[in-house]
Scaffold this active site. Structure first.
Site, PDB file in Angstrom:
ATOM      1  N   GLY A 141       6.862  -1.247   9.985  1.00 16.30           N
ATOM      2  CA  GLY A 141       6.485  -2.633  10.226  1.00 16.30           C
ATOM      3  C   GLY A 141       6.548  -3.469   8.960  1.00 16.30           C
ATOM      4  N   ALA A 142       5.863  -4.596   8.989  1.00 15.01           N
ATOM      5  CA  ALA A 142       5.788  -5.492   7.826  1.00 15.01           C
ATOM      6  C   ALA A 142       4.319  -5.787   7.570  1.00 15.01           C
ATOM      7  CB  ALA A 142       6.551  -6.782   8.096  1.00 15.01           C
ATOM      8  N   GLY A 188       4.367   5.941  -8.101  1.00 12.65           N
ATOM      9  CA  GLY A 188       5.673   6.100  -8.721  1.00 12.65           C
ATOM     10  C   GLY A 188       6.629   6.981  -7.954  1.00 12.65           C
ATOM     11  N   LYS A 211      13.912  -0.486  10.338  1.00 11.31           N
ATOM     12  CA  LYS A 211      13.120  -1.610   9.825  1.00 11.31           C
ATOM     13  C   LYS A 211      13.526  -2.822  10.658  1.00 11.31           C
ATOM     14  CE  LYS A 211      10.564  -3.799   6.606  1.00 11.31           C
ATOM     15  NZ  LYS A 211       9.195  -3.445   6.202  1.00 11.31           N
ATOM     16  N   VAL A 237       0.823  -1.213   0.000  1.00  6.02           N
ATOM     17  CA  VAL A 237       0.000   0.000   0.000  1.00  6.02           C
ATOM     18  C   VAL A 237       0.861   1.269   0.000  1.00  6.02           C
ATOM     19  CG1 VAL A 237      -2.006  -1.082   1.083  1.00  6.02           C
ATOM     20  CG2 VAL A 237      -0.227  -0.050   2.523  1.00  6.02           C
ATOM     21  N   GLY A 238       2.182   1.108  -0.101  1.00 10.04           N
ATOM     22  CA  GLY A 238       3.062   2.265  -0.141  1.00 10.04           C
ATOM     23  C   GLY A 238       3.670   2.628   1.195  1.00 10.04           C
ATOM     24  N   GLY A 291      -1.156   5.901   0.309  1.00 10.12           N
ATOM     25  CA  GLY A 291       0.163   5.470  -0.116  1.00 10.12           C
ATOM     26  C   GLY A 291       0.436   5.538  -1.601  1.00 10.12           C
TER      27      GLY A 291
END
Length: 214
Positions: free
Chosen positions: A102-103, A193, A31, A11-12, A161
């Site tokens: 997060g992931a 993009g 991260k 979702v970006g 996003g």
């Protein structure tokens, strides 16, 4: 301290994290767990390319799966919640603002027994939720916000996003509806993009993201 999560994967979230890093002085991108990326690539690398700010990750697993499953399949250790929180606190010198990506979504298992929601609670961090904008996004955003509120997490707002250059009717209406139905401010939207922009171009679009309190 901000934790960035999403309503889903893809979702970006990484680009939104980069936008927060570009906007907030002394930001420190973190991260904790990277999956499915070879050495020399991944979310922290993308953030560094877009912002010029060095970040850190704690562990990476080879397959692009939920972290707990990726760890199991690779026969690698799963990080403990308190250890991750301690490392983040140690990196936070007082002059920095950790921006923790997060992931996937809020309740994706970072290890067998904890999620990014648990880390947000452990750190008492603000939460930014990155949402899709097309058809189905209102439901996903409401569910994520509701899950965060049930855990008494502090939500700063939503970021759209991936905004298409020519948004369809559902997307345009959703942008107006998201803050109303979730009762959470929409901090801004990032164009599709944006991950391919130069650092200078990216700084211009990041400047449009509103971050209350930062």
């Amino acid at each position: 301290m901000i934790i960035v999560t999403g309503t889903n994967t893809d979702v970006g979230k990484t680009i939104a994290t980069a936008a927060l890093v570009a906007r907030i002085p002394q930001a420190l991108p973190i991260k904790p767990i990277q999956t499915g990326e070879p050495d020399g690539s991944g979310d922290i690398v993308t953030i560094e390319r877009l912002t010029g700010v060095l970040g850190t990750e704690f562990i990476r697993y080879p397959e692009p799966l939920a972290p707990n499953i990726a760890a199991q399949r690779a026969n690698m250790e799963q990080l403990e919640l308190r250890d991750v929180a301690m490392k983040i606190r140690e990196l936070n010198t007082g002059n920095t603002t950790p921006i923790i990506e997060g992931a996937g979504g809020l309740l994706v298992r970072m290890a067998e027994d904890w999620t990014i929601a648990d880390l947000a609670a452990e750190l008492d961090a603000d939460v930014v939720i990155v949402t899709s904008l097309g058809l189905g996004s209102l439901n996903a955003a409401e569910l994520t916000v509701e899950a965060a509120r049930r855990r008494k997490l502090r939500i700063l707002g939503l970021i759209g996003g991936v905004l298409p250059a020519e948004p369809d009717l559902a997307t345009m209406l959703n942008i107006a509806e998201l803050p109303r139905v979730t009762r959470v401010p929409l901090l801004g939207c990032l164009p599709a993009g944006a991950g391919e922009f130069s650092a200078a171009e990216f700084a211009q679009i990041a400047a449009k993201i509103r971050i209350p309190g930062y």
